[in-house]
Write a protein that holds these residues in place. Sequence first.
Motif, short mmCIF file in Angstrom:
data_model
loop_
_atom_site.label_atom_id
_atom_site.label_comp_id
_atom_site.label_asym_id
_atom_site.label_seq_id
_atom_site.Cartn_x
_atom_site.Cartn_y
_atom_site.Cartn_z
N GLY A 1 0.81 -1.21 0.00
CA GLY A 1 0.00 0.00 0.00
C GLY A 1 0.84 1.26 0.00
N PHE A 2 0.18 2.37 -0.23
CA PHE A 2 0.82 3.69 -0.27
C PHE A 2 0.40 4.48 0.96
CE2 PHE A 2 0.59 8.23 -1.11
CZ PHE A 2 1.84 8.50 -1.66
N SER A 3 1.35 5.16 1.61
CA SER A 3 1.02 6.07 2.70
C SER A 3 1.90 7.31 2.59
CB SER A 3 1.25 5.43 4.07
OG SER A 3 1.09 6.41 5.10
N PRO A 4 1.31 8.51 2.77
CA PRO A 4 2.12 9.72 2.82
C PRO A 4 3.16 9.70 3.93
CG PRO A 4 -0.19 10.28 2.52
CD PRO A 4 -0.14 8.81 2.83
N PRO B 1 -5.70 14.85 3.43
CA PRO B 1 -5.65 14.08 4.67
C PRO B 1 -6.79 13.07 4.77
CG PRO B 1 -5.36 16.42 5.10
CD PRO B 1 -5.76 16.30 3.66
N ASP B 2 -6.45 11.88 5.21
CA ASP B 2 -7.44 10.85 5.51
C ASP B 2 -7.87 11.07 6.96
OD1 ASP B 2 -8.80 8.55 6.29
OD2 ASP B 2 -7.43 7.19 5.24
N PRO B 3 -9.16 11.32 7.24
CA PRO B 3 -9.59 11.60 8.61
C PRO B 3 -9.30 10.48 9.60
CG PRO B 3 -11.30 12.20 7.04
CD PRO B 3 -10.25 11.46 6.26
N TYR C 1 -1.55 10.41 11.91
CA TYR C 1 -0.09 10.32 11.87
C TYR C 1 0.43 10.66 10.48
CZ TYR C 1 4.55 8.10 12.01
OH TYR C 1 5.89 7.83 11.92
N ALA C 2 -0.09 10.00 9.47
CA ALA C 2 0.36 10.25 8.11
C ALA C 2 0.09 11.69 7.70
CB ALA C 2 -0.33 9.29 7.14
N ALA C 3 -1.06 12.23 8.08
CA ALA C 3 -1.39 13.61 7.70
C ALA C 3 -0.45 14.61 8.34
CB ALA C 3 -2.84 13.91 8.09
N GLY C 4 -0.07 14.39 9.60
CA GLY C 4 0.84 15.29 10.27
C GLY C 4 2.23 15.26 9.68
N VAL C 5 2.71 14.06 9.37
CA VAL C 5 4.02 13.92 8.73
C VAL C 5 4.00 14.57 7.35
CG1 VAL C 5 5.68 12.26 7.80
CG2 VAL C 5 4.66 11.87 10.05
N GLN C 6 2.93 14.33 6.61
CA GLN C 6 2.83 14.89 5.26
C GLN C 6 2.82 16.42 5.29
OE1 GLN C 6 -0.59 13.56 3.07
NE2 GLN C 6 -0.22 14.91 1.34
N LEU C 7 2.01 17.00 6.15
CA LEU C 7 1.91 18.46 6.19
C LEU C 7 3.24 19.10 6.56
CD1 LEU C 7 0.46 21.13 6.12
CD2 LEU C 7 -0.54 20.61 8.35
#
Length: 387
Positions: free
Chosen positions: A327-330, A362-364, A368-374
């Motif tokens: 799978g893919f994750s930001p 961002p995926d609600p 974790y992924a959203a914070g790292v990505q931003l």
Amino acid sequence: MTAGEGGAAAVPYGCHAHPYPPGTLRPSGDPAVADRRVLDHYLRWKACFVRRGIGGEEGRYAVYTPDAAHPYVAEAQGYGLVITALMAGADPEARTVFDGILRHVRAHPSVNDPELHAAQQDGEGRDVGGTDSATDGDLDIAYGLLLAGRQWGGDYTGLALRRVHAVKESEVHPATRLMKLGDWSSGDWDGVSRTSDVMPGHLRAFRAATGDPFWDEALDAQLTLIGALQRYHAPDTGLLPDFVVDTLTGRPRPAPSQVLEGPHDGDYHWNACRDPWRLGADAALGGDPRSGEAARRISRWARTATGGDPDRIGCGYHLDGTRYGEGFSPAFAAPLAVAALTDEGAQGWLDALWDRLCAAPPDPARAYAAGVQLQSMLVISQNAWEP
């Protein structure tokens, strides 16, 4: 620049106040367009994860983590403080949200050191799972306070200095100068460290704020550790393990399975995936050639291993580059984009990563992924700066 008055930002978002070293890449295209994409991601992140009224206090905010063991964790609050300080000037509520998260942090001191943050709270804002600290959260909290002191003045810098001292006393091993896992990890845990707690830019900021040469020693020790792990345990990839053991012996090595979290404690897993972001950010903001070389090694391996296709980035690798996570994750892709800033042959790879991140809101369910990505996107767009 002087600190902002009455909530105004001394370093407003979009001003690109910190020039990166010559040769640092940036995404192709108009920087103003990149700024708007990051702002859009921020507004979505805020809508998904920033909660108000925690513990029944109208003015208390916290960053919600549906994907963590508990709804509110230290790591996320540190992310929230750093992000909102950097977004001042774009979001008129940035200081209000910052102060609300800080109120939550100060309401939950660690049982071991009251200047550190108890690592976990439940949905009602009550401490759970122990009341001791997690080093990564405390590092970001202290760094976020330094950013706020530069941004708005006030008492933030004084609070930051107390927390920096507490990190020194309770979360850095006095002999190795490596980060402990928290203010609880002594005795049998003295020889264990987490690579994602290596945040060179934070240590550089602590040295500038305090004048204490201790932080130079810690910076040197931690970048030496990173270099040794890459050289002896991942010479073909540069990949780093989640956890390191035997740091007291002078021969640190990747952790065996089940040291702390699971079977992949010695792999490039959900902790270490942040390392290219921290190293690449320090190369861009601090100009340290050791951080740049470490980030570049990972970047060159990644663009070769994926053939330049971001969708081929997996969610977990053994240190020899064998992929096991699907799978893919930001959380894995965004830090590699920061590392690509240091890689002179990687313009096409950086552009592909940037476009992929901009197309991934961002995926609600994935704070974790959203914070790292931003935070990675803030660095890539040159909207990060040193306090």
